[in-house]
Design a protein around this motif. Structure first.
Motif, short mmCIF file in Angstrom:
data_model
loop_
_atom_site.label_atom_id
_atom_site.label_comp_id
_atom_site.label_asym_id
_atom_site.label_seq_id
_atom_site.Cartn_x
_atom_site.Cartn_y
_atom_site.Cartn_z
N LEU A 188 5.43 -5.45 -13.56
CA LEU A 188 4.78 -6.63 -12.03
C LEU A 188 6.33 -6.50 -11.78
O LEU A 188 6.76 -6.72 -10.57
CB LEU A 188 3.93 -7.60 -11.94
CG LEU A 188 2.69 -6.97 -11.90
CD1 LEU A 188 1.81 -8.34 -12.15
CD2 LEU A 188 1.84 -5.73 -11.06
N ASP A 189 7.63 -6.53 -12.79
CA ASP A 189 8.80 -6.81 -11.78
C ASP A 189 9.36 -5.84 -10.82
O ASP A 189 9.64 -4.81 -11.37
CB ASP A 189 9.75 -7.22 -13.21
CG ASP A 189 11.10 -7.25 -12.99
OD1 ASP A 189 11.36 -7.23 -11.82
OD2 ASP A 189 11.91 -7.33 -13.84
N ALA A 224 3.62 1.83 -9.26
CA ALA A 224 4.00 1.83 -8.20
C ALA A 224 3.29 0.84 -7.17
O ALA A 224 4.32 0.17 -6.23
CB ALA A 224 2.77 3.03 -7.62
N GLU A 225 2.38 -0.54 -7.61
CA GLU A 225 2.35 -1.44 -6.92
C GLU A 225 3.33 -2.55 -6.71
O GLU A 225 2.94 -3.72 -5.69
CB GLU A 225 0.50 -2.00 -6.85
CG GLU A 225 -0.34 -1.09 -7.35
CD GLU A 225 -0.55 -0.12 -7.87
OE1 GLU A 225 -1.90 0.82 -8.87
OE2 GLU A 225 0.11 -0.14 -8.76
N ALA A 226 3.91 -2.80 -7.46
CA ALA A 226 4.71 -3.72 -7.73
C ALA A 226 6.19 -3.23 -7.03
O ALA A 226 7.08 -3.27 -7.05
CB ALA A 226 5.78 -3.31 -8.59
N THR A 227 5.66 -3.89 -5.13
CA THR A 227 6.40 -3.50 -4.33
C THR A 227 8.00 -4.31 -3.84
O THR A 227 8.96 -4.07 -3.06
CB THR A 227 5.97 -3.03 -3.07
OG1 THR A 227 4.43 -4.78 -2.69
CG2 THR A 227 4.73 -1.79 -3.19
N GLY A 228 8.04 -5.85 -4.82
CA GLY A 228 8.76 -6.38 -4.11
C GLY A 228 8.57 -8.33 -4.44
O GLY A 228 7.36 -8.32 -4.96
N HIS A 229 9.12 -8.92 -4.13
CA HIS A 229 9.17 -10.16 -5.15
C HIS A 229 8.18 -11.19 -4.00
O HIS A 229 7.82 -11.67 -4.52
CB HIS A 229 10.76 -10.68 -5.02
CG HIS A 229 11.43 -10.14 -6.35
ND1 HIS A 229 12.03 -9.55 -6.43
CD2 HIS A 229 11.28 -10.59 -7.55
CE1 HIS A 229 12.29 -9.04 -7.71
NE2 HIS A 229 12.06 -10.18 -8.16
#
Length: 139
Positions: free
Chosen positions: A72-73, A81-86
């Motif tokens: 998730l970083d 792929a779902e870890a798109t941004g903070h």
């Protein structure tokens, strides 16, 4: 300096209380509504045997707890792929809502400032009558 002064000793109950005070924990219905509105990524960290026994949350990303931070970083080389941004709102599930609080706090340390968890975890989700996909192996 004594060891006692150098390292604060905290029991798990106190640590959990501290961690939760920094989270905006949500109930299962709020998690479901946020997911349906496209405002949350549901992340199921339960281990395989529990998923097999109790079923899956439709649409949830399955990430074993020991891989969570790497997957998730948004800056990580092993990110999902779902870890798109903070700014992504990540809602973590475990079985009963304990380990997920610690996991959400860890994600916040990575800069995922909207990370939280579900009060009562998967069991509360199921008890609330929210959607669950049962394993084909269970019949």
């Amino acid at each position: 300096m004594s060891e006692r002064n150098a390292t604060e000793r905290v029991g798990i109950d106190e640590l959990l209380e501290r961690v939760r005070s920094g989270l905006d924990r949500i109930d299962p219905r709020a998690a479901h509504e946020a997911y349906e509105a496209g405002d949350a990524l549901l992340v199921d960290t339960r281990y395989a045997a529990l998923r097999e026994r109790d079923g899956l949350i439709p649409g949830a990303l399955i990430v074993e707890r020991n891989e969570l931070e790497w997957r998730l970083d948004p800056l990580g080389s092993h990110r999902a792929a779902e870890a798109t941004g903070h700014d992504l709102r990540v809602v973590v599930f475990c079985n009963e809502g304990y380990a997920s609080s610690l996991a959400a706090a860890s994600l916040r340390q990575l800069g995922l400032h909207r990370a939280t968890d579900v009060i009562g975890g998967f069991q509360a989700w199921k008890a609330a009558g929210l959607p669950v996909l049962l394993s084909a192996a269970r019949g």
